[in-house]
Design a protein around this motif. Structure first.
Motif, PDB file in Angstrom:
ATOM      1  N   GLY A 169       7.107  -7.945 -49.898  1.00  0.00           N
ATOM      2  CA  GLY A 169       7.998  -8.345 -50.978  1.00  0.00           C
ATOM      3  C   GLY A 169       8.110  -9.849 -51.145  1.00  0.00           C
ATOM      4  N   ASP A 170       7.208 -10.612 -50.485  1.00  0.00           N
ATOM      5  CA  ASP A 170       7.244 -12.076 -50.584  1.00  0.00           C
ATOM      6  C   ASP A 170       6.722 -12.571 -51.920  1.00  0.00           C
ATOM      7  N   ILE A 171       5.769 -11.839 -52.503  1.00  0.00           N
ATOM      8  CA  ILE A 171       5.176 -12.233 -53.781  1.00  0.00           C
ATOM      9  C   ILE A 171       5.045 -11.001 -54.669  1.00  0.00           C
ATOM     10  N   SER A 172       4.910 -11.235 -55.963  1.00  0.00           N
ATOM     11  CA  SER A 172       4.682 -10.150 -56.919  1.00  0.00           C
ATOM     12  C   SER A 172       3.180  -9.985 -57.131  1.00  0.00           C
ATOM     13  N   TRP A 173       2.804  -8.889 -57.785  1.00  0.00           N
ATOM     14  CA  TRP A 173       1.378  -8.662 -58.031  1.00  0.00           C
ATOM     15  C   TRP A 173       0.808  -9.715 -58.979  1.00  0.00           C
ATOM     16  N   LYS A 174       1.627 -10.246 -59.863  1.00  0.00           N
ATOM     17  CA  LYS A 174       1.157 -11.292 -60.773  1.00  0.00           C
ATOM     18  C   LYS A 174       0.855 -12.575 -59.998  1.00  0.00           C
ATOM     19  N   SER A 175       1.702 -12.907 -59.035  1.00  0.00           N
ATOM     20  CA  SER A 175       1.462 -14.086 -58.202  1.00  0.00           C
ATOM     21  C   SER A 175       0.207 -13.896 -57.356  1.00  0.00           C
ATOM     22  N   LEU A 176       0.025 -12.681 -56.842  1.00  0.00           N
ATOM     23  CA  LEU A 176      -1.180 -12.376 -56.056  1.00  0.00           C
ATOM     24  C   LEU A 176      -2.433 -12.615 -56.881  1.00  0.00           C
ATOM     25  N   LEU A 177      -2.415 -12.147 -58.136  1.00  0.00           N
ATOM     26  CA  LEU A 177      -3.584 -12.284 -59.001  1.00  0.00           C
ATOM     27  C   LEU A 177      -3.862 -13.759 -59.316  1.00  0.00           C
ATOM     28  N   ILE A 178      -2.810 -14.526 -59.548  1.00  0.00           N
ATOM     29  CA  ILE A 178      -2.989 -15.956 -59.822  1.00  0.00           C
ATOM     30  C   ILE A 178      -3.563 -16.663 -58.600  1.00  0.00           C
ATOM     31  N   TRP A 179      -3.093 -16.296 -57.398  1.00  0.00           N
ATOM     32  CA  TRP A 179      -3.641 -16.892 -56.169  1.00  0.00           C
ATOM     33  C   TRP A 179      -5.138 -16.608 -56.073  1.00  0.00           C
ATOM     34  N   MET A 180      -5.547 -15.384 -56.392  1.00  0.00           N
ATOM     35  CA  MET A 180      -6.969 -15.031 -56.343  1.00  0.00           C
ATOM     36  C   MET A 180      -7.793 -15.885 -57.304  1.00  0.00           C
ATOM     37  N   LEU A 181      -7.262 -16.090 -58.510  1.00  0.00           N
ATOM     38  CA  LEU A 181      -7.990 -16.882 -59.501  1.00  0.00           C
ATOM     39  C   LEU A 181      -8.081 -18.350 -59.066  1.00  0.00           C
ATOM     40  N   LEU A 182      -7.011 -18.855 -58.466  1.00  0.00           N
ATOM     41  CA  LEU A 182      -7.065 -20.217 -57.939  1.00  0.00           C
ATOM     42  C   LEU A 182      -8.078 -20.310 -56.801  1.00  0.00           C
ATOM     43  N   LYS A 183      -8.145 -19.261 -55.989  1.00  0.00           N
ATOM     44  CA  LYS A 183      -9.070 -19.261 -54.853  1.00  0.00           C
ATOM     45  C   LYS A 183     -10.523 -19.392 -55.297  1.00  0.00           C
ATOM     46  N   ILE A 184     -10.922 -18.632 -56.302  1.00  0.00           N
ATOM     47  CA  ILE A 184     -12.331 -18.692 -56.719  1.00  0.00           C
ATOM     48  C   ILE A 184     -12.643 -19.973 -57.480  1.00  0.00           C
ATOM     49  N   HIS A 185     -11.601 -20.765 -57.783  1.00  0.00           N
ATOM     50  CA  HIS A 185     -11.803 -22.086 -58.393  1.00  0.00           C
ATOM     51  C   HIS A 185     -11.369 -23.178 -57.403  1.00  0.00           C
ATOM     52  N   SER A 186     -11.692 -22.949 -56.132  1.00  0.00           N
ATOM     53  CA  SER A 186     -11.303 -23.903 -55.095  1.00  0.00           C
ATOM     54  C   SER A 186     -12.495 -24.233 -54.211  1.00  0.00           C
ATOM     55  N   ASP A 187     -12.321 -25.231 -53.372  1.00  0.00           N
ATOM     56  CA  ASP A 187     -13.312 -25.582 -52.352  1.00  0.00           C
ATOM     57  C   ASP A 187     -13.147 -24.586 -51.204  1.00  0.00           C
ATOM     58  N   PHE A 188     -14.211 -23.850 -50.885  1.00  0.00           N
ATOM     59  CA  PHE A 188     -14.114 -22.783 -49.894  1.00  0.00           C
ATOM     60  C   PHE A 188     -14.031 -23.301 -48.457  1.00  0.00           C
ATOM     61  N   THR A 189     -14.110 -24.614 -48.273  1.00  0.00           N
ATOM     62  CA  THR A 189     -13.966 -25.167 -46.926  1.00  0.00           C
ATOM     63  C   THR A 189     -12.622 -25.851 -46.718  1.00  0.00           C
ATOM     64  N   THR A 190     -11.969 -26.280 -47.802  1.00  0.00           N
ATOM     65  CA  THR A 190     -10.681 -26.972 -47.678  1.00  0.00           C
ATOM     66  C   THR A 190      -9.514 -26.181 -48.266  1.00  0.00           C
ATOM     67  N   GLY A 191      -9.800 -25.311 -49.215  1.00  0.00           N
ATOM     68  CA  GLY A 191      -8.725 -24.583 -49.886  1.00  0.00           C
ATOM     69  C   GLY A 191      -8.061 -25.376 -50.984  1.00  0.00           C
ATOM     70  N   ILE A 192      -8.646 -26.506 -51.373  1.00  0.00           N
ATOM     71  CA  ILE A 192      -8.096 -27.314 -52.465  1.00  0.00           C
ATOM     72  C   ILE A 192      -8.714 -26.848 -53.780  1.00  0.00           C
TER      73      ILE A 192
END
Length: 336
Positions: A169-192
């Motif tokens: 219950g820490d995040i909603s499914w919409k927040s989860l989806l946004i995190w995923m989209l940010l992840k695939i548009h990030s540096d996979f070694t730094t997380g930025i």
């Protein structure tokens, strides 16, 4: 819905684990205002398909709904990531996980099945089990990563993982989806992440601007991202948490679905120890504890507690192969 009123108070505190507050010169103990789960670096990961022809790509292109994409990602999270075979999940359980009705989940599954993202493996009236299409295209068009495997992105699971935070219950499914989209548009070694604007996130998800901002606040409150410094009018870049592993890890070779030839007797296929058999026409499974005894219908308890998991998977596989062969012959009864 994201709990906006609560978040407005929570995001003011920048500590990870605030457990005291100051009232003049007096400090009093209070319950933590943030979740107790915070992870600097991921402990374990799951493989999420991305790049062209993936569900996340279809979402950003506007050909799939955000909720359908989130349900797909849920079944992917609880699946075999090479074979794409999901675990058995109760639709009511998924509904509770997403805080929606089970009918809403059922409608999404119907749309995903119609579009061939999912193929139902279980009986319609049993606990849902699906085979997922990781990239909705022909095999020779599947995008590959640098290791020559289908393109997938490692995202956190287990302690501090995405669906674990959703379940808590820490995040909603919409927040989860946004995190995923940010992840695939990030540096996979730094997380930025790359700089991304609210308008871009709106275009990718079709959420309203207020919802996007609330989700970002929720992810900040949950300790799953932090805003990086930027100049006025520039798009915002984020530091995602948990961060990736410090060093890149090579993915293991893609597993192969192989099994030895089963003994065939009419419509029956026998296990190698001759204790179990399945009828490929009806799907019935029978069991005999004694090799010289007679077969009898196996109970649900025996199927799930006595039958080895690998044997159950082989039976499911041979059942699908037979079904596909029959379907192919019905479409073309006189192949050349």
């Amino acid at each position: 819905m994201v709990k906006t009123g609560i978040l407005n108070d929570r995001v003011q505190n920048t500590q990870i684990y605030p457990d005291i507050y100051e009232n003049g010169s007096k400090q009093e103990e209070v319950e933590p205002s943030r979740p107790s789960i915070f992870l600097e670096t991921q402990k374990d990961t799951m493989q999420v398909p991305f790049q062209i022809f993936s569900m996340l790509d279809a979402l950003m292109e506007g050909t799939e709904k955000a909720f359908d994409a989130a349900i797909y990602q849920c079944y992917n999270a609880f699946s075999h990531w090479d074979f794409g075979k999901s675990h058995s999940l109760s639709i009511r359980h998924v509904g509770k996980l997403f805080s929606v009705s089970h009918q809403y989940v059922q409608q999404a599954l119907s749309r995903l099945t119609d579009k061939k993202w999912l193929k139902r493996l279980s009986n319609r009236f049993k606990t849902s089990k699906f085979e997922l299409k990781h990239h909705l295209c022909e095999d020779d068009a599947v995008p590959l990563d640098r290791d020559g495997r289908p393109a997938k992105c490692a995202m956190p699971r287990g302690y501090g993982g995405l669906f674990e935070r959703l379940l808590a219950g820490d995040i909603s499914w919409k927040s989860l989806l946004i995190w995923m989209l940010l992840k695939i548009h990030s540096d996979f070694t730094t997380g930025i992440t790359e700089p991304v604007s609210i308008e871009q996130l709106r275009g990718w998800t079709r959420f309203g601007a207020t919802t996007i901002c609330d989700c970002i606040k929720e992810l900040e409150w949950a300790g799953m991202l932090g805003k990086l410094e930027r100049r006025p009018q520039e798009a915002q870049a984020y530091q995602l948490y948990p961060k990736p592993y410090p060093e890149r890890r090579l993915r293991a070779p893609e597993a192969e679905q192989t099994f030895r030839g089963m003994r065939i007797e009419g419509d029956w296929r026998y296990s190698f120890n001759e204790e179990w058999r399945i009828n490929v026409e009806t799907g019935d499974i029978q069991y005999r504890p004694e090799k010289r005894g007679t077969f009898r219908p196996a109970s649900d308890y025996e199927k799930h507690n006595k039958m080895p998991k690998r044997m159950r998977e082989d039976f499911e596989m041979i059942l699908r192969i037979h079904s596909d062969m029959v379907a192919a012959l019905n479409q073309n009864p006189c192949p050349t």
